[in-house]
Design an enzyme around this catalytic site. Structure first.
Site, mmCIF file in Angstrom:
data_model
loop_
_atom_site.group_PDB
_atom_site.id
_atom_site.type_symbol
_atom_site.label_atom_id
_atom_site.label_comp_id
_atom_site.label_asym_id
_atom_site.label_seq_id
_atom_site.Cartn_x
_atom_site.Cartn_y
_atom_site.Cartn_z
ATOM 1 N N SER A 125 0.838 -1.186 0.000
ATOM 2 C CA SER A 125 0.000 0.000 0.000
ATOM 3 C C SER A 125 0.870 1.230 0.000
ATOM 4 O O SER A 125 2.012 1.206 0.487
ATOM 5 C CB SER A 125 -0.883 -0.031 1.251
ATOM 6 O OG SER A 125 -1.043 1.247 1.786
ATOM 7 N N LYS A 126 0.306 2.313 -0.547
ATOM 8 C CA LYS A 126 1.091 3.547 -0.545
ATOM 9 C C LYS A 126 1.302 4.042 0.877
ATOM 10 O O LYS A 126 2.073 4.960 1.115
ATOM 11 C CB LYS A 126 0.457 4.602 -1.440
ATOM 12 C CG LYS A 126 -0.972 4.943 -1.089
ATOM 13 C CD LYS A 126 -1.505 5.992 -2.041
ATOM 14 C CE LYS A 126 -2.923 6.322 -1.632
ATOM 15 N NZ LYS A 126 -3.839 6.646 -2.637
ATOM 16 N N ARG A 127 0.612 3.432 1.821
ATOM 17 C CA ARG A 127 0.801 3.836 3.225
ATOM 18 C C ARG A 127 1.910 3.040 3.933
ATOM 19 O O ARG A 127 2.193 3.280 5.095
ATOM 20 C CB ARG A 127 -0.494 3.651 4.009
ATOM 21 C CG ARG A 127 -1.606 4.556 3.527
ATOM 22 C CD ARG A 127 -2.612 4.822 4.637
ATOM 23 N NE ARG A 127 -3.628 5.754 4.189
ATOM 24 C CZ ARG A 127 -4.750 5.403 3.575
ATOM 25 N NH1 ARG A 127 -5.010 4.133 3.368
ATOM 26 N NH2 ARG A 127 -5.617 6.295 3.176
ATOM 27 N N ASP A 128 2.519 2.070 3.230
ATOM 28 C CA ASP A 128 3.526 1.219 3.891
ATOM 29 C C ASP A 128 4.685 2.013 4.477
ATOM 30 O O ASP A 128 5.220 1.677 5.530
ATOM 31 C CB ASP A 128 4.084 0.179 2.905
ATOM 32 C CG ASP A 128 3.100 -0.956 2.664
ATOM 33 O OD1 ASP A 128 2.037 -0.973 3.317
ATOM 34 O OD2 ASP A 128 3.381 -1.814 1.806
ATOM 35 N N GLN A 130 -1.032 10.159 6.342
ATOM 36 C CA GLN A 130 0.185 10.101 5.541
ATOM 37 C C GLN A 130 0.930 11.420 5.648
ATOM 38 O O GLN A 130 0.318 12.484 5.583
ATOM 39 C CB GLN A 130 -0.166 9.841 4.078
ATOM 40 C CG GLN A 130 -0.491 8.388 3.793
ATOM 41 C CD GLN A 130 -0.562 8.131 2.300
ATOM 42 O OE1 GLN A 130 -1.607 8.259 1.703
ATOM 43 N NE2 GLN A 130 0.558 7.782 1.717
#
Ligand code: GLU
Length: 568
Positions: A262-265, A308
């Site tokens: 995920s782009k949140r990793d 984020q």
């Protein structure tokens, strides 16, 4: 004549291009190239609050860096002003500039009673969702029938805030997916979805369908997370009498630990590390971070696992706490020193394979973007999940760099430095630069490693009086021996001061002669010199190390070592 194949990449410009998006762009590009079609880029910026011009510029630059050239779409140089490559007259390619067209389609759907205004406030809808949850049901808005059409239209005309919803046909919708096969969506999974928001902008569903038709898109390749949207798009296409493009939903990308990538990793890993640092040393960690990060933003981010941080803030955290967070955006991998063709090769394998075996019967995994464009086909895209194996990416990179000739490596490395480490180039003037690059090539897995602060090239990228001396190396190579390493340095200095040419071979020969004169092995003389010049016991070949530094630096460094590393 067969139909012109048109594929598209349609990013929402709300942030950086992450590797999942890049994989989607890559597959669309490869299919268009393979079939002799066109690849277009369309900016889906109907969410005005979350879209930004900076994000558009960044995404276009990342695509260009990867080598994914587009035939129609926004102009790279002037991302937000003009449009480039639009030979088919199908632009503009910013959805925010196509509003009139969407309005006309929405009006025609309302006119034909295929869409209607709906007046529930966001709070009312939340209430309905809560009720459905309490009854253990999924909330589906299916209330078109309860409206009196004329009254609803009048309320809308009177200016009452409303959305417009599409009247979903009461039937199962089957989607033909080129990768997954036929997938049927039952009526109970479908709802009267919104096609125009309260702010007057179309939703993604409406805009994407109108634009795919207007732009002649024949193939829609996108991530599997969009699969649930496709019956909505198909229903709209049918209602509007549009063509139905070929749909192909690409495998989900997973981390090796089994979690969905995920782009949140990156935020997740950063948050964990910051929390840990705060537990170990609250005051110290705060002191380090607060100087660069707004404490309120930082605390909000620590507390909210969905939040984020900006790329700049994450980079500050990485630097200030000495962390290495997992790359997720294309820019992260560019910064980390991967060549675009290596990243493209790796991304292509996230779902696709050329299906060829090498001489040893192993799957062929290495190919150039050109070969990919020649061989790509949807038939060879898998259904199963794709694994993002960072070790494999690193291995690809090392193999590619190792296979370059010295000049190629130097050119790629200099290009990287110009963007990320220009000061490193300042330390390497004239022939030193080529020597340095050649010495680093066999030691580098990425283009960033030659300039890494604790890497084998670090000695050449610091001032003559700024590197430190490793006490262990000093103890072993300068203090010990008969004569000691330190005692040999003045003689070496004298020999090197008059040596011509100051080139690797001559240097090695001269140092070798000193060793022989003292009946010592080469190492007994080379190591003290190496420690004096670099502060450490390891560096590239001795002749290269000295030639990279140049005579003046070498002499200055020997003097400094003699002055500073006096017998303890
Ligand atoms: N704007 C959508 C996204 O960024 C595009 C989805 C699609 O390809 O239809 O996810």
């Amino acid at each position: 004549m067969s139909e012109l194949v048109v594929t598209r990449f349609a990013p929402s410009p709300t942030g950086h291009l992450h590797v999942g998006g890049a994989r989607t762009a890559l597959f669309n590009w490869a299919l268009a190239r393979q079939l002799g079609g066109r690849f277009l880029v369309r900016i889906e910026d109907t969410d005005q609050a979350r879209s930004s011009a900076d994000a558009v510029g960044g995404i276009l630059e990342d695509l260009a860096w990867l080598g994914l050239d587009w035939d129609d779409g926004p102009d790279l140089e002037t991302a937000n002003a003009t449009l480039g490559g639009d030979e088919r007259g199908i632009g503009p390619f910013y959805q925010s500039e196509r509003k009139a067209g969407y309005d006309a389609v929405i009006a025609s759907l309302i006119e034909r009673d295929l869409a209607y205004p709906a007046f529930e406030s966001p709070e009312e809808l939340d209430g309905l969702r809560r009720e459905a949850r309490a009854a253990k049901q999924n909330f589906r808005y299916r209330r078109a029938r309860e409206f009196d059409r004329e009254t609803a239209l009048q309320r809308a005309r009177d200016g009452e805030p409303h959305v417009v919803r599409f009247r979903m046909p009461e039937e199962e919708i089957a989607v033909e997916d080129r990768i997954l096969g036929q997938i049927a969506f039952g009526e109970d999974q479908l709802d009267d979805f919104v096609i125009r928001k309260r702010d007057g902008f179309p939703t993604y569903h409406l805009a994407v369908v109108v634009d795919d038709e207007a732009m002649g898109v024949t193939h829609v390749l996108r991530g599997q997370e969009h699969l649930g949207n496709t019956p909505r798009h198909v229903a709209l296409q049918r209602a509007l009498g549009y063509r139905e493009p070929v749909y192909a939903h690409l495998p989900v990308i997973f981390n090796p630990d089994g979690s969905k990538m995920s782009k949140r990793d990156k935020d997740k890993a950063g948050r964990l590390a910051v929390r840990e640092a705060l537990t170990l040393d609250e005051a110290g960690t705060r002191a380090r971070l607060d100087g660069e990060l707004d404490p309120a933003i930082l605390d909000g981010w620590i507390a909210d696992k969905k939040a984020q941080l900006s790329g700049t803030d994450l980079a500050s955290i990485e630097r200030l706490l000495g962390l290495e967070l997992p790359g997720i955006d294309v820019e992260d991998f560019r910064h980390a020193g991967y060549l675009p063709e290596v990243l493209v090769n790796f991304l292509a394998l996230l779902g696709w394979s050329p299906g060829q075996k090498d001489a040893e019967g192993k799957d062929v995994e290495r190919f150039t973007p050109g070969e990919l464009a020649k061989q790509f086909s949807l038939e060879r895209v898998g259904k199963g999940n794709a694994k993002f194996d960072r070790a494999k990416l690193l291995a690809f990179s090392q193999e590619t760099l190792g296979g370059q000739d010295d000049a190629e490596f130097q050119a790629d490395w200099e290009t990287w430095c110009e963007r990320y480490a220009p000061e490193a180039l300042g330390h390497l003037q004239g022939s030193a630069r080529a020597r340095f690059a050649a010495a680093m090539k066999p030691r580098s897995r990425t283009l960033a490693e030659p300039t890494s602060a604790d890497g084998p090239g670090a000695f050449a990228l610091v001032g003559d009086d700024t590197y430190g001396f490793d006490p262990k190396a000093v103890g072993k190579f300068l203090d010990k021996g008969e004569p000691s390493g330190r005692q040999l340095l003045p003689e070496l200095r004298q020999v090197l001061a008059g040596l011509e040419p100051f080139e690797p071979e001559a240097i090695e020969a001269a140092v070798g002669a000193v060793a022989e004169a003292h009946c010592l092995g080469m190492g007994k003389v080379a190591q003290p010199l190496r420690v004096a010049l670099t502060g450490r016991a390891a560096s590239p070949a001795l002749g290269d190390t000295l030639a990279i530094l140049g005579r003046e630096s070498v002499l200055r460094r020997i003097d400094r070592c003699l002055a500073e590393c006096s017998t303890s």
